[in-house]
Design a protein around this motif. Sequence first.
Motif, short mmCIF file in Angstrom:
data_model
loop_
_atom_site.label_atom_id
_atom_site.label_comp_id
_atom_site.label_asym_id
_atom_site.label_seq_id
_atom_site.Cartn_x
_atom_site.Cartn_y
_atom_site.Cartn_z
N GLY A 229 21.81 -29.43 -33.73
CA GLY A 229 22.34 -28.53 -34.80
C GLY A 229 21.59 -29.02 -36.08
N GLY A 230 21.27 -30.22 -36.19
CA GLY A 230 20.52 -30.73 -37.49
C GLY A 230 19.26 -30.41 -37.48
N LEU A 231 18.54 -30.19 -36.47
CA LEU A 231 17.03 -29.72 -36.58
C LEU A 231 17.21 -28.32 -36.84
N GLU A 232 17.91 -27.38 -36.18
CA GLU A 232 18.18 -26.14 -36.75
C GLU A 232 18.53 -26.03 -38.25
N LEU A 233 19.50 -26.75 -38.79
CA LEU A 233 19.81 -26.83 -40.00
C LEU A 233 18.73 -27.28 -41.12
N ALA A 234 18.00 -28.22 -40.61
CA ALA A 234 16.80 -28.77 -41.50
C ALA A 234 15.76 -27.86 -41.55
N VAL A 235 15.39 -26.83 -40.54
CA VAL A 235 14.26 -25.90 -40.66
C VAL A 235 14.99 -24.75 -41.38
N THR A 236 16.07 -24.56 -41.33
CA THR A 236 16.67 -23.17 -42.04
C THR A 236 16.87 -23.56 -43.75
N ALA A 237 17.23 -24.88 -43.87
CA ALA A 237 17.74 -25.35 -45.13
C ALA A 237 16.42 -25.92 -45.78
N ASP A 238 15.32 -26.13 -45.04
CA ASP A 238 13.99 -26.81 -45.49
C ASP A 238 14.52 -28.21 -45.86
N SER A 239 15.01 -28.88 -45.21
CA SER A 239 15.60 -30.14 -45.79
C SER A 239 15.11 -31.36 -44.65
N GLY A 240 15.47 -32.48 -44.97
CA GLY A 240 15.40 -33.60 -43.84
C GLY A 240 16.08 -33.49 -42.53
N VAL A 241 15.46 -33.81 -41.48
CA VAL A 241 16.20 -33.54 -40.20
C VAL A 241 17.29 -34.85 -40.04
#
Length: 265
Positions: A229-241
């Motif tokens: 979920g963190g990887l998906e969120l980081a890619v979507t929000a363009d943030s740190g994993v």
Amino acid sequence: MMLLDSFLVRAALAGVGVALAAGLLGCFVVWRRMAYFGDATAHASILGIALSLAFGTPVTLGILAVAGAMGLLVFALTDRGLAADTVLGVLAHGALGLGLFAVALTPGPRVNLEAFLFGDVLTVGRDDLALIWGGVAIVGVLVWWNWGLLLTSTLSVDLAHAQGMDPRRGSLLLSLLLAGVVAVAIQVVGALLITALLIIPAAAARNLARTPEGMALAACAIGVLAAMGGLELAVTADSGVGPATVTVAVAVFAVLTAAGRLRRS
């Protein structure tokens, strides 16, 4: 393998591997109230980076060596009767300050500490994956082989002695395994966030399990969910994993804790 050519696939595999090892060992961290242990070993890894740069050795080797030394130091000091939380608190913050000071004094080009502090899982390569999953396999085998010793010495030192076990051996083994996991997890979630990945999934798993074995399995599952979920969120929000992974873990903890309280009310 063509599949591993994708940096997102490598990142996902690295996150899952670290989550499995951290979830398993995190249960013992929660049971033994050793939250500061992850901080101490993770902060010491910064000193390992400085030593690696100074002597021209691989960074991973330096981190493993210093993290392992920190694990042995914590074991030695707490075994002498010193309060564990005090020892870990002093070592955690002392190691971070010394590590940052040593990096600043290291000659040569400046190292980007942000990747080590917050993780940079998107840069994980095949060799890193081999190291992570090799570590996961070692942790899994050793914990399975020594489950009775680790669990009994965690529950009661007197009970361990009564059953002919050496609780000091269990504590030493746990310290070294935790140091190893922290060292290989630096690239995934970073030195400042690895403790969260050790504690939060295990704490959340308390709301799902009735046995120690069930809690360990639930912690691993929650850790994997947080990693993916963190990887998906980081890619979507363009943030740190790393920060995104911890954010998802906290969200899962909040939901499970609220659900557990509603169920008991």
